[in-house]
Design an enzyme around this catalytic site. Structure first.
Site, short mmCIF file in Angstrom:
data_model
loop_
_atom_site.label_atom_id
_atom_site.label_comp_id
_atom_site.label_asym_id
_atom_site.label_seq_id
_atom_site.Cartn_x
_atom_site.Cartn_y
_atom_site.Cartn_z
N PRO A 1 0.83 -1.21 0.00
CA PRO A 1 0.00 0.00 0.00
C PRO A 1 0.86 1.26 0.00
O PRO A 1 1.79 1.39 0.81
CB PRO A 1 -0.81 -0.13 1.29
CG PRO A 1 -0.88 -1.61 1.53
CD PRO A 1 0.45 -2.14 1.06
N GLU A 2 0.57 2.15 -0.92
CA GLU A 2 1.30 3.40 -1.04
C GLU A 2 0.40 4.53 -0.55
O GLU A 2 -0.61 4.30 0.10
CB GLU A 2 1.76 3.60 -2.48
CG GLU A 2 2.66 2.46 -2.99
CD GLU A 2 3.10 2.64 -4.43
OE1 GLU A 2 3.24 3.79 -4.89
OE2 GLU A 2 3.32 1.62 -5.12
#
Length: 273
Positions: free
Chosen positions: A2-3
């Site tokens: 997840p960014e």
């Protein structure tokens, strides 16, 4: 992993369900996920504390408590965070449960346990935060400041913008997408970008991240929003995971290399020369 858009989505979904609620009790089922705090200290430290803020910093989900402590969650590749009704049975991949004063349950779920969870005092958080670069969506972060940061880096530009000390929240997916949008070769030295190229990339990073936030993130396999749903931005990716397919801009086939940082770097050899 997840960014920025995915963690921003988790924060947005959790905020109205957590802020002003009190954590009645905490259970840590897999203590290997904790960093710099023991299971007993974490459970004792958050119990009875009221949540005053929920926000994102870089790739971190930050839950600020009334006494100034912060629960900081780095979701890793397979982590997710949801707040909802208490289930009849515990999911075997749930790592941490926070029981709230209204009977709801906040749970951190991590299939491969590649994420990290901290409990920082105010001073510890200040030190941690000071080591993170500027937020790319902050209106105060200008193209000129971005160019100045790049001029000091001899790294390849893709590695530079993924370095969390240089820029907060950008990872492999959105680095590839922004570099394509800005027509910049991912293997170029960061310090060799002109002011115009840096400005183009600065704008592209912000645009790609904002579009993904609007799409509630990118899901290939594990990522789920705070509502348990997959993101939708994967259907709008221009280069990432499209090796061999035609470039949406020039028609050349998208290429992939592992020579830049050991990860899959997608680019168009026609547009990004």
């Amino acid at each position: 992993m997840p960014e920025l858009p995915e963690v921003e989505t988790l924060a947005v979904d959790a905020r109205p369900r957590l802020v002003r609620r009190t954590i009645a009790s905490a259970q840590v089922f897999k203590p290997d996920i904790l960093r710099k705090v023991t299971r007993a200290a974490f459970q004792r430290g958050v119990a009875g504390r009221r949540v005053v803020q929920v926000y994102r910093r870089a790739k971190n989900l930050v839950i600020e408590l009334a006494d100034g402590q912060r629960i900081v969650i780095q979701p890793g590749m397979t982590g997710s965070f949801q707040v909802g009704a208490r289930p009849a049975t515990r999911d075997p991949y749930d790592v941490i449960h926070l029981l709230l004063d209204n009977g709801k349950l906040a749970r951190y779920h991590d299939v491969r346990r590649l994420g990290r969870v901290y409990l920082f005092s105010p001073k510890q958080w200040q030190r941690h935060d000071a080591g993170i670069g500027p937020e790319p969506l902050d209106p105060a972060f200008t193209a000129e400041q971005f160019h100045a940061l790049l001029k000091r880096r001899k790294l390849m530009i893709k590695k530079a913008i993924m370095d969390q000390r240089v820029l907060a929240g950008v990872g492999n997916i959105y680095a590839s997408e922004a570099l394509w949008m800005a027509s910049v070769d991912p293997s170029r030295q960061a310090c060799r970008l002109s002011a115009d190229e840096a400005a183009r990339l600065h704008q592209a990073i912000a645009e790609v991240l904002q579009r993904s936030i609007e799409g509630r993130g990118t899901t290939f396999r594990d990522y789920r929003t705070g509502r348990g749903e997959p993101g939708t931005y994967q259907g709008r990716l221009a280069v990432y995971d499209r090796a061999g397919e035609p470039c949406l801009r020039c028609g050349r086939r998208i290429a992939v290399t592992h020579a830049i940082d050991g990860r899959s770097s997608y680019f168009c050899p026609g547009c990004q020369h």
